[in-house]
Design a protein around this motif. Sequence first.
Motif, PDB file in Angstrom:
ATOM      1  N   ALA A  26       0.828  -1.215   0.000  1.00 54.50           N
ATOM      2  CA  ALA A  26       0.000   0.000   0.000  1.00 54.50           C
ATOM      3  C   ALA A  26       0.857   1.256   0.000  1.00 54.50           C
ATOM      4  N   GLU A  27       2.025   1.193   0.623  1.00 53.61           N
ATOM      5  CA  GLU A  27       3.017   2.259   0.570  1.00 53.61           C
ATOM      6  C   GLU A  27       4.336   1.627   0.134  1.00 53.61           C
ATOM      7  N   PRO A  28       5.227   2.373  -0.449  1.00 47.89           N
ATOM      8  CA  PRO A  28       6.487   1.785  -0.924  1.00 47.89           C
ATOM      9  C   PRO A  28       7.224   1.026   0.178  1.00 47.89           C
ATOM     10  N   GLY A  29       7.533  -0.244  -0.096  1.00 46.59           N
ATOM     11  CA  GLY A  29       8.278  -1.055   0.856  1.00 46.59           C
ATOM     12  C   GLY A  29       7.462  -1.579   2.017  1.00 46.59           C
ATOM     13  N   MET A  30       6.151  -1.386   2.007  1.00 48.20           N
ATOM     14  CA  MET A  30       5.313  -1.807   3.128  1.00 48.20           C
ATOM     15  C   MET A  30       4.749  -3.201   2.900  1.00 48.20           C
ATOM     16  N   ALA A  31       4.977  -4.107   3.881  1.00 40.94           N
ATOM     17  CA  ALA A  31       4.389  -5.446   3.854  1.00 40.94           C
ATOM     18  C   ALA A  31       3.031  -5.422   4.547  1.00 40.94           C
ATOM     19  N   GLY A  32       2.242  -6.452   4.313  1.00 46.94           N
ATOM     20  CA  GLY A  32       0.900  -6.487   4.873  1.00 46.94           C
ATOM     21  C   GLY A  32       0.866  -6.694   6.375  1.00 46.94           C
ATOM     22  N   ILE A  33       1.775  -7.526   6.912  1.00 43.13           N
ATOM     23  CA  ILE A  33       1.722  -7.867   8.334  1.00 43.13           C
ATOM     24  C   ILE A  33       3.098  -8.294   8.816  1.00 43.13           C
ATOM     25  N   CYS A  34       3.347  -8.132  10.099  1.00 41.08           N
ATOM     26  CA  CYS A  34       4.560  -8.657  10.730  1.00 41.08           C
ATOM     27  C   CYS A  34       4.147  -9.721  11.735  1.00 41.08           C
ATOM     28  N   LEU A  35       4.774 -10.883  11.617  1.00 46.68           N
ATOM     29  CA  LEU A  35       4.572 -11.988  12.546  1.00 46.68           C
ATOM     30  C   LEU A  35       5.942 -12.551  12.903  1.00 46.68           C
ATOM     31  N   ARG A  36       6.153 -12.860  14.158  1.00 44.12           N
ATOM     32  CA  ARG A  36       7.463 -13.380  14.567  1.00 44.12           C
ATOM     33  C   ARG A  36       7.803 -14.682  13.829  1.00 44.12           C
ATOM     34  N   GLY A  37       9.054 -14.786  13.403  1.00 47.38           N
ATOM     35  CA  GLY A  37       9.545 -16.018  12.806  1.00 47.38           C
ATOM     36  C   GLY A  37      10.815 -16.503  13.464  1.00 47.38           C
ATOM     37  N   GLN A  38      11.326 -15.721  14.398  1.00 51.21           N
ATOM     38  CA  GLN A  38      12.588 -16.050  15.054  1.00 51.21           C
ATOM     39  C   GLN A  38      12.442 -17.291  15.937  1.00 51.21           C
ATOM     40  N   PRO A  39      13.383 -18.239  15.860  1.00 51.70           N
ATOM     41  CA  PRO A  39      13.271 -19.433  16.693  1.00 51.70           C
ATOM     42  C   PRO A  39      13.259 -19.098  18.186  1.00 51.70           C
ATOM     43  N   GLY A  40      12.588 -19.936  18.949  1.00 55.36           N
ATOM     44  CA  GLY A  40      12.532 -19.761  20.399  1.00 55.36           C
ATOM     45  C   GLY A  40      11.142 -20.038  20.922  1.00 55.36           C
ATOM     46  N   TRP A  41      11.060 -20.706  22.071  1.00 56.16           N
ATOM     47  CA  TRP A  41       9.739 -20.986  22.649  1.00 56.16           C
ATOM     48  C   TRP A  41       9.027 -19.705  23.027  1.00 56.16           C
ATOM     49  N   GLY A  42       9.791 -18.655  23.367  1.00 57.88           N
ATOM     50  CA  GLY A  42       9.195 -17.364  23.692  1.00 57.88           C
ATOM     51  C   GLY A  42       9.233 -16.389  22.540  1.00 57.88           C
ATOM     52  N   GLN A  43       9.696 -16.836  21.374  1.00 53.05           N
ATOM     53  CA  GLN A  43       9.689 -15.974  20.192  1.00 53.05           C
ATOM     54  C   GLN A  43       8.568 -16.410  19.256  1.00 53.05           C
ATOM     55  N   VAL A  44       8.867 -17.204  18.228  1.00 50.00           N
ATOM     56  CA  VAL A  44       7.812 -17.534  17.260  1.00 50.00           C
ATOM     57  C   VAL A  44       6.644 -18.269  17.902  1.00 50.00           C
ATOM     58  N   PHE A  45       6.912 -19.106  18.922  1.00 48.07           N
ATOM     59  CA  PHE A  45       5.800 -19.876  19.479  1.00 48.07           C
ATOM     60  C   PHE A  45       4.952 -19.107  20.483  1.00 48.07           C
ATOM     61  N   ALA A  46       5.336 -17.890  20.846  1.00 49.30           N
ATOM     62  CA  ALA A  46       4.415 -17.087  21.662  1.00 49.30           C
ATOM     63  C   ALA A  46       3.164 -16.750  20.853  1.00 49.30           C
ATOM     64  N   PRO A  47       3.296 -16.073  19.706  1.00 54.00           N
ATOM     65  CA  PRO A  47       2.083 -15.838  18.910  1.00 54.00           C
ATOM     66  C   PRO A  47       1.551 -17.103  18.254  1.00 54.00           C
ATOM     67  N   LEU A  48       2.445 -17.972  17.777  1.00 57.49           N
ATOM     68  CA  LEU A  48       1.988 -19.121  16.999  1.00 57.49           C
ATOM     69  C   LEU A  48       1.167 -20.099  17.836  1.00 57.49           C
TER      70      LEU A  48
END
Length: 455
Positions: free
Chosen positions: A188-210
């Motif tokens: 929608a704006e230059p360089g703008m993605a639709g959403i940010c979701l954690r992908g970093q490994p870690g039980w308290g990183q990606v698996f907190a939201p996932l």
Amino acid sequence: MKRTGMRAALLALAVMLASTACAGWGGGVGGGGANSINVLMVNNPQMIDLQRLTAEHFTKDTGISVNFTVLPENDVRDKISQEFSSQAGQYDVASLSNFEIPIYARSRWIAPLDQYIAADPAFDQKDILAPMTTSLSGDDGKIYGEPFYGESSFLMYRKDVLAAAGITMPAKPTWQQVADIAAKVDGAEPGMAGICLRGQPGWGQVFAPLTTVVNTFGGTWFTADWQAQVNAPEFRRAVQFYVDLVRAHGEAGAPQAGFTECLNNLVQGNVAMWYDATSAAGSLEAADSPVRGKIGYAPAPVVETASSGWLYAWSWAIQAASQKKDDAWKFISWASSKQYEQLVGQEIGWSNVPAGKRASTYENQDYLAQAGAFAGPTKAAIESADPRNPGVQPRPAIGIQFVDIPEFPDLGTQVSQDVSSAIAGLVTVDQALDRGQQLADDVAERYRARAEGGS
């Protein structure tokens, strides 16, 4: 569960929760004497504020001096596990999260607080948000911790970007609606993605939201009778959805993106939406934030459940072996009080108040003047969190974004590494979860064996 078995499992918690040691500050336990207590705590900013305010506003009033040992998160978890498992009584109070407190209570490393709460009506336990009290209670129903500050999760989005695209965020969005919006505002704006979701490994990183996504898709790590479900259809659908969404419309560098990276992306205008911790809102609405006033806040997206936000709290607990429990409670009841929040607001600033734990915080007009944009959604997110029933089926242990067993940090981290690889396109979701199922079943088998043995 046999006491010997529990102790052996819990002694492993230090290894599971620790990472490479970092240099902290605060040194070792100092001071001493009849009118002093020793507190071991994490070096988060709100805790450092507390350390600065204690002598003038607690010690001066009570005569109780407080010797702080302050360490980074991984180091403090490691040290608390070592100190409390030994029950040497060197530290009277420690900062523990709602992950550790039920486990420590089960092993009798920390003392129940009910008698102190009953004798201290001014503390006003009923003002503590109910999910916090639940998450800080033991299997016996007693309260073992008091929250210092807490959080849930919600969806943050650029109101102006959605409006320009003619999109209205639903009052209670589903994950499919969020995915549809992400596709429409991607670019929608230059360089703008639709959403940010954690992908970093870690039980308290990606698996907190996932894990919250897994819950609302109808999945679970384990059934109530300890059957691993990591490659079950519901778990698989949730992870495939998450991976597909972040790969199609997510941030650049998603496999390495955690909380901080997503926060920076939203602040810098690189993404239009972000699902993560309610605590992020303070930074988004800070006076120097370029997106201040541009962010909307919606409940955690759902599929099959009524709500899906997580629950986390840094809290205070008293070591069972402490010889100064009365003074320890006086410190806790002050640090987690309404009066302390007022003190922080007046002395440091209302944006620094350790919020997310008391209903009265969200009625305080001084606080709302600073946090009005996100205070209501934050309180609603915490109040709707159900740590004992976060999904569609019974669970064997308390927890929303985690399973409250000592083995989970290691299990969650190992599985997260393959999920992160799936986000990077190096393995398929099926491959990641089939490996995860094997790891989860190894954990489940031990619990099934204990149950069958009557231990």
